[in-house]
Design an enzyme around this catalytic site. Structure first.
Site, PDB file in Angstrom:
ATOM      1  N   CYS A 183       0.821  -1.215   0.000  1.00  0.00           N
ATOM      2  CA  CYS A 183       0.000   0.000   0.000  1.00  0.00           C
ATOM      3  C   CYS A 183       0.851   1.259   0.000  1.00  0.00           C
ATOM      4  CB  CYS A 183      -0.942   0.005   1.214  1.00  0.00           C
ATOM      5  SG  CYS A 183      -2.366  -1.080   1.001  1.00  0.00           S
TER       6      CYS A 183
ATOM      7  N   LYS B 255       0.823   3.138  -3.313  1.00  0.00           N
ATOM      8  CA  LYS B 255      -0.357   3.821  -3.827  1.00  0.00           C
ATOM      9  C   LYS B 255      -0.062   5.294  -4.095  1.00  0.00           C
ATOM     10  CE  LYS B 255      -4.453   2.998  -2.376  1.00  0.00           C
ATOM     11  NZ  LYS B 255      -5.677   2.808  -1.574  1.00  0.00           N
TER      12      LYS B 255
ATOM     13  N   ASP C 119     -17.487   6.854  -0.998  1.00  0.00           N
ATOM     14  CA  ASP C 119     -17.649   5.534  -0.394  1.00  0.00           C
ATOM     15  C   ASP C 119     -16.566   4.573  -0.881  1.00  0.00           C
ATOM     16  OD1 ASP C 119     -20.299   5.471   1.252  1.00  0.00           O
ATOM     17  OD2 ASP C 119     -20.784   6.615  -0.560  1.00  0.00           O
ATOM     18  N   ASP C 120     -16.518   3.401  -0.249  1.00  0.00           N
ATOM     19  CA  ASP C 120     -15.453   2.443  -0.526  1.00  0.00           C
ATOM     20  C   ASP C 120     -15.661   1.665  -1.811  1.00  0.00           C
ATOM     21  OD1 ASP C 120     -13.926   3.015   1.745  1.00  0.00           O
ATOM     22  OD2 ASP C 120     -15.240   1.806   2.999  1.00  0.00           O
TER      23      ASP C 120
ATOM     24  N   ASP D 236      -9.232  -5.625 -18.492  1.00  0.00           N
ATOM     25  CA  ASP D 236      -8.010  -5.620 -19.300  1.00  0.00           C
ATOM     26  C   ASP D 236      -7.075  -4.558 -18.737  1.00  0.00           C
ATOM     27  OD1 ASP D 236      -6.660  -6.857 -21.478  1.00  0.00           O
ATOM     28  OD2 ASP D 236      -8.544  -6.824 -22.602  1.00  0.00           O
TER      29      ASP D 236
ATOM     30  N   ASP E 289     -14.689  -6.126 -25.430  1.00  0.00           N
ATOM     31  CA  ASP E 289     -15.161  -7.404 -24.894  1.00  0.00           C
ATOM     32  C   ASP E 289     -16.673  -7.374 -24.691  1.00  0.00           C
ATOM     33  OD1 ASP E 289     -12.792  -8.854 -24.826  1.00  0.00           O
ATOM     34  OD2 ASP E 289     -12.227  -8.074 -22.871  1.00  0.00           O
TER      35      ASP E 289
ATOM     36  N   GLY F 265     -11.968   3.254  -8.997  1.00  0.00           N
ATOM     37  CA  GLY F 265     -10.768   2.604  -9.478  1.00  0.00           C
ATOM     38  C   GLY F 265      -9.699   2.488  -8.422  1.00  0.00           C
TER      39      GLY F 265
ATOM     40  N   ASP G 262     -13.748 -10.391 -30.110  1.00  0.00           N
ATOM     41  CA  ASP G 262     -12.853  -9.299 -30.491  1.00  0.00           C
ATOM     42  C   ASP G 262     -11.445  -9.848 -30.651  1.00  0.00           C
ATOM     43  OD1 ASP G 262     -12.692  -9.670 -27.681  1.00  0.00           O
ATOM     44  OD2 ASP G 262     -11.813  -7.683 -27.423  1.00  0.00           O
TER      45      ASP G 262
END
Length: 744
Positions: free
Chosen positions: A406, A409, A438-439, A456, A479, A529, A617
């Site tokens: 971590c 990050k 929020d998480d 991907d 996809d 993300g 694809d």
């Protein structure tokens, strides 16, 4: 293990002119550790002005007189942003672009050339073709030649401007068009040429002998010279275009080329930079803006306050090394080094037919082939430094090893700065997304539909983070399109290179802006993300889509005797392998980028309308690998026509050179599934079967009788390189899940 070097400063170059080309070469040979380098240019191949007349005359081809900026940037470790600068925010230190988000900088350098100064005369901007920017002029010149070759006809052409540039251009035009008309068996009287100049003699800034010699050559070639003529306006007329002069002279012509005194882009002065009366950036002896020390300028766009010189390419070339030296010093907070340009300089003017004239100060020499050979040698030597570039070894770094876990990050301030510049998009079925702290995101799946998910992630393959974000998002969304699903939302996965927080924030903003553009065009929103740090930029998405389970396309849906259709061309793997080795031409990579930026979304509607039953694809496993997945799931075999496979510009060349992706050998293990392997392997396009694709096309199976109509619909939807490439076969007609290649 080499320690990563954090990026701490950003240098942005606007314009791919002579000075910046030299600067990129120098910075590639001796990189600056910790410097993020970006070139902004609206063209990928920048013309060398010294060889422009020779190109017009037909003495050089396109590649001989253009600097290919993409491999040059690759050599220099610079990002290339293909866009047009339209302004500066010097309070925030940002470059404003026509089509992409603003780009931040610590240091900025300008080398974007000039435009003719009198385009504001009535009718000129609409009816005349300015010679600068050179790239636009060359495009229109080539179109005019092509039209004449298709449909020979009489031509009346005028060049406005009797300086060195205008006269040399007219000589080149006369030589080229005379040869063209002769080759087309057209009489010489079909060509009528006019040269207008407001002065009493041609090239007034040079020796009188040069003016006389040029006048004699032009007269001998039938060019009508109109001296002491100031154009007042240009009008459209029934017969073409009408040039009106203050003296009362008027000329009816078909085409007008404008080569008058230079002016600068208006947004330079509007940004607050100190400029001269014509709008050129005022710089000191160190090529640094006199009003904003973070800005440098060279070439035509700059005016040295203490050393006024004409706008000539020779000065841009000579300013290249002093510019890069002072940019180096500025990044290190060192004293800058003054530069004094020469007062007198040699000019060599080509006549368009293999001769040239010379002038320096009061001295001049008449036209001779020896002088042309000298000029040609000088120009080719200048261009040679930008060819056959070899990748440089990365500079050593003494940076401390960063944390893992971590601790790797990206900091919260970096995220906040980037996301605050991006207003979150919303959808009714996204209950919690980026707008809430929020998480996790919360998504709603409508009744009767299912959630389709894919992920991907890959390293950056181009240096523009905005375009990379757009391409990566299109790649990931494909996809969903291959399953027939409607994109709903996405989660980003980002690895940013080690850099100062401001550099990381800017990079993340550019990256996510590009991804969000592709997502929004597909109707999806970014909902969250994860970010981390690493040695290089990498990006991916988890994409979510919605679908009616009865309408899903499956690889197992292929039926016997169906047509196989591919929506986009092949070749990104070999082309970007060549790009990494500095062996790819810029226009090949531009073509690949155009293909990768093209979403497969519109193709879905065409394929569904024409009865497609199976789809996938084409990405990392290559065309053959993804086709074999469909065949195995369907229990079928197939025939592929190698000659029908569409290729991106340049891919056939790199394949013939043996340049292959690092994934190619693994993909090639599937060759055992080819029945006529020994024969097929001799075909020059055989390796493309195993070429991994980034943001590749859709491969679909549909009824034979609908294939042609589907192909036409795809063409109309913008898939200009789509192709019918083969057919499916019942397993008994060949062998189970095998492929026969048609090589005729």
């Amino acid at each position: 293990m080499q320690k990563p070097q954090p990026l701490t400063q950003s240098l942005v170059l606007i314009g791919g002119g002579h000075s910046h080309a030299i600067a990129l070469k120098q910075l590639g040979m001796k990189p600056l550790p910790g410097l993020s380098l970006t070139l902004i240019s609206d063209v990928a191949q920048t013309p060398y002005s010294g060889m422009l007349p020779g190109y017009v005359a037909g003495l050089y081809d396109f590649d001989a007189c253009h600097i290919d900026l993409r491999p040059l940037c690759q050599f220099a470790g610079a990002g290339l942003v293909r866009d047009r600068a339209v302004g500066l925010d010097l309070q925030k230190n940002q470059v404003l672009l026509a089509h992409q988000p603003p780009i931040a900088f610590d240091l900025l350098s300008l080398d974007l050339g000039s435009t003719p100064a009198t385009l504001d005369l009535p009718g000129v901007a609409e009816l005349a073709i300015p010679v600068k920017p050179i790239s636009r002029f060359l495009s229109q010149w080539d179109q005019m030649l092509a039209q004449l070759e298709r449909q020979p006809q009489p031509l009346r052409l005028a060049v406005v401007g009797g300086g060195a540039g205008g006269v040399e251009l007219m000589l080149a035009i006369q030589a080229r068009l005379s040869r063209l008309y002769a080759a087309l068996n057209q009489p010489s009287r079909h060509l009528e040429l006019h040269l207008l100049h407001r002065g009493s003699r041609l090239v007034p800034e040079r020796a009188l002998g040069l003016s006389r010699n040029l006048g004699q050559i032009l007269s001998a070639r039938g060019v009508m010279m109109h001296l002491n003529q100031s154009v007042s306006q240009v009008l459209a007329s029934a017969a073409g275009k009408k040039i009106c002069c203050e003296s009362g002279l008027s000329l009816e012509v078909d085409q007008i080329f404008w080569v008058t005194q230079a002016a600068a882009a208006g947004w330079l002065a509007e940004s607050g930079l100190a400029t001269d009366k014509r709008g050129f950036v005022q710089v000191n002896d160190c090529l640094q803006s006199v009003s904003h020390p973070q800005v440098f300028a060279a070439g035509d766009v700059a005016t040295m306050q203490q050393h006024l010189r004409p706008k000539a390419g020779v000065f841009a070339v000579r300013q290249g090394k002093p510019l890069v030296e002072n940019l180096r010093r500025a990044t290190a907070s060192q004293a800058l080094q003054p530069f004094v340009p020469q007062k007198e300089f040699l000019i060599l003017l080509g006549t368009g037919n293999g001769s040239a004239l010379a002038s320096r100060g009061w001295f001049s020499l008449p036209a001779s082939r020896l002088l042309w050979r000298w000029k040609d040698r000088i120009d080719r030597q200048f261009m040679a430094q930008f060819s056959n570039l070899q990748p440089m070894e990365p500079a050593d770094s003494e940076a401390a090893m960063p944390c893992a876990g971590c601790g790797s990050k990206v900091g919260i301030s970096v995220l906040a700065q980037a996301l605050n510049r991006m207003p979150p998009k919303t959808r009714p079925d996204v209950l919690i997304g980026l707008s809430a702290p929020d998480d996790a995101a919360v998504l709603q799946v409508p009744a009767g539909q299912v959630m389709v998910q894919t992920v991907d992630y890959f390293r950056a393959l181009i240096s523009d983070p905005f375009l990379f974000g757009q391409i990566a998002a299109n790649h990931c969304l494909s996809d969903l399109f291959a399953m027939g699903a409607e994109p709903q939302s996405a989660l980003a996965i980002v690895s940013l290179p080690y850099a100062a927080p401001a550099q990381q924030s800017e990079l993340l903003y550019q990256l996510l802006s590009g991804a969000e553009l592709a997502l929004s065009q597909a109707g999806a929103v970014l909902v969250g993300g994860h970010t981390t740090q690493g040695n290089e930029l990498a990006f991916g998405l988890t994409c979510n889509g919605l679908a009616d389970p009865a309408q899903l396309w499956r690889k197992a849906g292929m039926l016997p005797n169906q047509a196989l259709i591919l929506t986009k061309p092949l070749g990104t793997g070999t082309l970007f392998a060549a790009n990494m080795q500095l062996k790819a031409e810029g226009r090949w990579i531009e073509a690949a980028i155009d293909s990768m930026r093209l979403s497969n979304q519109a193709a879905v509607a065409c394929l569904r309308q024409h009865g497609a039953t199976a789809c996938t694809d084409v990405t990392g496993f290559g065309l053959l690998g993804h086709l074999l997945e469909m065949l195995s799931a369907s229990g079928l075999s197939a025939e592929l026509d190698l000659a029908a496979l569409p290729l991106i510009l340049g891919a056939e060349t790199t394949l013939r050179q043996g340049i292959l992706s690092s994934l190619h050998p693994q993909n090639a293990l599937q060759a055992s599934q080819i029945i006529n392997l020994e024969l097929a392997a001799q075909h020059p396009l055989y390796p493309i079967l195993f070429d991994p694709q980034t943001s590749g096309g859709l491969l679909a199976a549909l009824p034979q009788d609908a294939a042609l109509a589907c192909w036409e619909a795809l063409k109309g939807a913008g898939y200009h390189h789509c192709a019918i490439i083969g057919r499916s076969c019942a397993s008994g007609s060949i062998d189970r899940s095998l492929v026969r290649l048609v090589t005729d």
